[in-house]
Design an enzyme around this catalytic site. Sequence first.
Site, PDB file in Angstrom:
ATOM      1  N   GLN A 136      12.313  34.244 -12.792  1.00 23.24           N
ATOM      2  CA  GLN A 136      13.243  33.261 -12.244  1.00 23.24           C
ATOM      3  C   GLN A 136      12.629  32.472 -11.092  1.00 23.24           C
ATOM      4  O   GLN A 136      12.884  31.266 -10.939  1.00 23.24           O
ATOM      5  CB  GLN A 136      14.527  33.955 -11.773  1.00 23.24           C
ATOM      6  CG  GLN A 136      15.631  32.972 -11.410  1.00 23.24           C
ATOM      7  CD  GLN A 136      16.892  33.678 -10.965  1.00 23.24           C
ATOM      8  OE1 GLN A 136      16.911  34.322  -9.914  1.00 23.24           O
ATOM      9  NE2 GLN A 136      17.952  33.574 -11.767  1.00 23.24           N
ATOM     10  N   GLU A 194       0.824  -1.210   0.000  1.00 21.76           N
ATOM     11  CA  GLU A 194       0.000   0.000   0.000  1.00 21.76           C
ATOM     12  C   GLU A 194       0.857   1.259   0.000  1.00 21.76           C
ATOM     13  O   GLU A 194       0.551   2.231  -0.710  1.00 21.76           O
ATOM     14  CB  GLU A 194      -0.933  -0.005   1.215  1.00 21.76           C
ATOM     15  CG  GLU A 194      -1.902   1.164   1.229  1.00 21.76           C
ATOM     16  CD  GLU A 194      -2.914   1.055   2.346  1.00 21.76           C
ATOM     17  OE1 GLU A 194      -3.166   2.085   3.008  1.00 21.76           O
ATOM     18  OE2 GLU A 194      -3.457  -0.042   2.561  1.00 21.76           O
ATOM     19  N   ARG A 211       0.811  32.335 -19.950  1.00 23.46           N
ATOM     20  CA  ARG A 211       0.339  33.333 -19.004  1.00 23.46           C
ATOM     21  C   ARG A 211       1.263  34.543 -18.988  1.00 23.46           C
ATOM     22  O   ARG A 211       2.490  34.405 -18.946  1.00 23.46           O
ATOM     23  CB  ARG A 211       0.277  32.712 -17.601  1.00 23.46           C
ATOM     24  CG  ARG A 211       0.059  33.678 -16.462  1.00 23.46           C
ATOM     25  CD  ARG A 211      -1.365  34.141 -16.377  1.00 23.46           C
ATOM     26  NE  ARG A 211      -1.622  34.804 -15.105  1.00 23.46           N
ATOM     27  CZ  ARG A 211      -2.693  35.531 -14.855  1.00 23.46           C
ATOM     28  NH1 ARG A 211      -3.644  35.657 -15.773  1.00 23.46           N
ATOM     29  NH2 ARG A 211      -2.856  36.101 -13.674  1.00 23.46           N
TER      30      ARG A 211
END
Length: 382
Positions: free
Chosen positions: A282, A245, A271
């Site tokens: 940066q 799991e 954008r």
Amino acid sequence: MEFSLTPEQVELQARIHVFCKEHLNTGIVERDHKQQFSRTLWELCGREGLQGLAIDKTFGGTGLEPLSTMLGIEALGFACRDNGLSFAIAAHLFSCAIPLQIFGTESQKIKFLPSSCNGKFIAANAITEAQSGSDALHLSTKVENKENTYSLSGEKVFCTSLPEADWVLVYAKSNENHGLMNGLTAFILEKGIHDFSCPHIYTKMGLRTCLMGKLSMDNTVVNENNILGREGNGGVIFNYSMNWERIGMAALHLGTMTRLLEEFITFVKHRKVGRKAMKDFQAVQHKIAQLSTELEATRLLVYKAAALLNKPNRVHQYAAMAKLAVSELYKNGTMDLLHLYGAQGYVDNHEIERMARDAAASTLYSGTSEIQKNIIAKWKGL
């Protein structure tokens, strides 16, 4: 040393990508708002073989070895936008179906595994109690032995998929004088046959399309044919399932985080902030570089842990490392991306808002990050 996937593994991931995009990615927002699990989608996934990736073909599974199984789960995390559904599939496979395959009798396998692979059955794991989460030694659920039958009484909490479950793997204390490895017994409870109930369904912050419930048992009678493994072997079974799991959830979240980062990179390329493209800042470049590096590092850790699953004496610490590294990256990384999306990422119905809610619990289930650190420290002799 160069690492590459086999043609079969590449084809597996591509097939899962196509299936998820064609069948699983509509209506998620509505199901999330309504906290609605889709049995129809579950059955579709069963026909695709997702619930039986690691189960032998003899019992209706796909028959994949551990690494290929994790590659398939990673592909599911990447392509399925319904995190609740993919989480339910992983929990069903790793905490219920796989331990049944390893520790079950031939008749138990024949009875439960085919329907657990093809989407007819849903399984739930029940060990956590209100006063016993990470500390499984102190279970209050008790077992009374009554000549070839057993009576179970107590409550389990936070049981994934319990409200929809057809069978439940329940851990109970069968011997007060023995510890985790010899004092617990695992029982298979069947819906419609054994007397148990789900008196409460939790309202959750995330993973809302996967239902979670409370299990109540009051002198629930189970015969010896419904013991998984042998009496007193529950701790061994639980630890075995936890390795699967932890690595499986790490693989699932690795896939999801990879997609989120790829989509964010596409977003910043288009954008503009003022007259400057967002990709040229940066601070944005550094965050993308950092997340990309962490993803590749954790991917190799997950693959190594998966390759060790057939070596039980070595896998424990790597399973804990994989779960720790990926869940922390998933939780923190989604919040980083939400921050970079800004206000539009915070509003309701934006995918990163839902993903951040879903990721919040990743450092809690399958053992908290603190528990993973305890396991790692123990294996380092501390």
